[in-house]
Motif scaffolding. Sequence first.
Motif, mmCIF file in Angstrom:
data_model
loop_
_atom_site.group_PDB
_atom_site.id
_atom_site.type_symbol
_atom_site.label_atom_id
_atom_site.label_comp_id
_atom_site.label_asym_id
_atom_site.label_seq_id
_atom_site.Cartn_x
_atom_site.Cartn_y
_atom_site.Cartn_z
ATOM 1 N N ALA A 1 -51.458 -27.075 77.207
ATOM 2 C CA ALA A 1 -51.658 -26.485 78.545
ATOM 3 C C ALA A 1 -52.631 -27.351 79.354
ATOM 4 O O ALA A 1 -52.409 -27.629 80.538
ATOM 5 C CB ALA A 1 -52.189 -25.058 78.407
ATOM 6 N N GLU A 2 -53.699 -27.791 78.680
ATOM 7 C CA GLU A 2 -54.684 -28.671 79.333
ATOM 8 C C GLU A 2 -53.993 -29.953 79.825
ATOM 9 O O GLU A 2 -54.200 -30.413 80.949
ATOM 10 C CB GLU A 2 -55.762 -28.988 78.279
ATOM 11 N N HIS A 3 -53.125 -30.500 78.969
ATOM 12 C CA HIS A 3 -52.400 -31.737 79.292
ATOM 13 C C HIS A 3 -51.429 -31.499 80.457
ATOM 14 O O HIS A 3 -51.312 -32.320 81.371
ATOM 15 C CB HIS A 3 -51.664 -32.206 78.028
ATOM 16 N N ALA A 4 -50.785 -30.351 80.442
ATOM 17 C CA ALA A 4 -49.816 -30.033 81.512
ATOM 18 C C ALA A 4 -50.543 -29.918 82.858
ATOM 19 O O ALA A 4 -50.089 -30.459 83.875
ATOM 20 C CB ALA A 4 -49.094 -28.733 81.182
ATOM 21 N N LEU A 5 -51.679 -29.235 82.859
ATOM 22 C CA LEU A 5 -52.398 -29.032 84.132
ATOM 23 C C LEU A 5 -52.891 -30.352 84.704
ATOM 24 O O LEU A 5 -52.895 -30.562 85.918
ATOM 25 C CB LEU A 5 -53.590 -28.083 83.949
#
Length: 492
Positions: A386-390
């Motif tokens: 999720a961190e990478h996606a954001l």
Amino acid sequence: MDQLSRYLETTPPALRSKAAIAMLASFDYLLETHPSIATTIVRELQDQRRFLKMIASENYCSLAVQLAMGNWMTDKYAEGSVHHRFYAGCDQVDAIEEEACHHLKELFHAEHVYVQPHSGADANLIAYWAILTTRIQSRELERLSKKSVDELTTEEFESLRQLLVNQKLMGLAMSSGGHLTHGYRHNISSKLFKAIFYEVDPQTGLLNYDQIWKKAKAEKPLILLAGYSAYPRKINFATMRQIAEDVGATLMVDMAHFAGLVAGGVFTGEFNPIAYADIVTSTTHKTLRGPRGGIILCKQEFSEAVNKGCPLVQGGPLPHVMAAKAIAFEEARQPSFQTYAHRIVENAQALAQELIRLGCTVLTGGTDNHMVLVNVSSLGLTGKQAEHALRQGMITANRNTIPFDPNGPWYTSGLRLGTPALTTLGMGPDEMRVIAGCVVDCLRNTVPVTTVSGTISRSQCLVQSATVSAVQAKVAELLHRHPLYPEIEIKE
Ligand code: DSN
């Protein structure tokens, strides 16, 4: 043309900012003398301007705070405390430390304050040793009729040492949102103390004071510690005080995350720790919006031991950072800071509500403070993914464990979103709703990444390109309307 000349050429005299001139001049100077460092500093500014900063523990401090840190105050050694230094020539450091202490004391109405800690972790170590010194060492010396540890025999010193390292510290488990310095195995606090933890209620995700009380009665810790790194609700410090008194514990509060909300009058009465805790520690750079660093506020009983933080635990104080702290505390005493602090929470609540409306699992169903915790496992993601996606959507936030997290502290199942920095930029609830939409768009439109060994990566995922473009455009528009340090324009 250098940055300052360009600024002076393009900005009419009435609109010129002295802070901008100072910053631009310093960049120009560094660009000449140390171009690679200067370029990296400028790039950091550009990064911070291009991404939405949603790390709950970060903020943007004022240019006055920044400028106070970059000067010759850093060249002075000043071990000891105000007017009681181990070095000569500390007149100006004394003046700065006194002023910082004055503003801090007024800001929080504390009995005693200490502004030397280099970080929140150092502040916690100093507080731990102050409690051990005051509550264990002093009593042991009294029992042995000795004035100081210097008078102890080698055997007596060893038995004191054994006594000191066998005390109990009871704090919120890191897996429930506690901080690693609160007794986590991979932190020195777990070696200094026998660490015992309380957890949030598995059903509600909230602190259960009856359970804390029961555990405290059974364990009788020396220190009952309240505070968190990832808990979106208020803590009732009146109840924590009752528990501490009942079991004979010293109540310590680490308010690093919510110090600005206390200073700004959001957490009042039984939610303001100052009147209830024996010792309160904090960082100065989160909601409090100062320079990176730590502070301690305590009852008079602990003041003598706290003042010995240097050299008891840490090295010489950082006078340039104390100067910056003084400015930040003075800023936090202004009425505008109260508005700012209330707005942080209003924004976090708007963000949480919109995320819920869009179908996200928001822990505890909302927030009382500056952070929102989202369980991203229902979206088929780890927190790290999720961190990478954001980040692909130009949003910087960090993954976090959620209570009883099956994915552990590296991959995690949670995402922690914070509003202090965006609020500093002047954003409000309308912007939070747009941002919630961007977050959900990024998290919902991912495709897996396959690693070289052929497995699906648990760290990364790719956001579909149409979503990336749409979210990036919205983020750019928000940041264009709410620029960081608008008075500073730097061209590469
Ligand atoms: N690193 C801070 C946080 O992000 O909560 C705590 O030390």
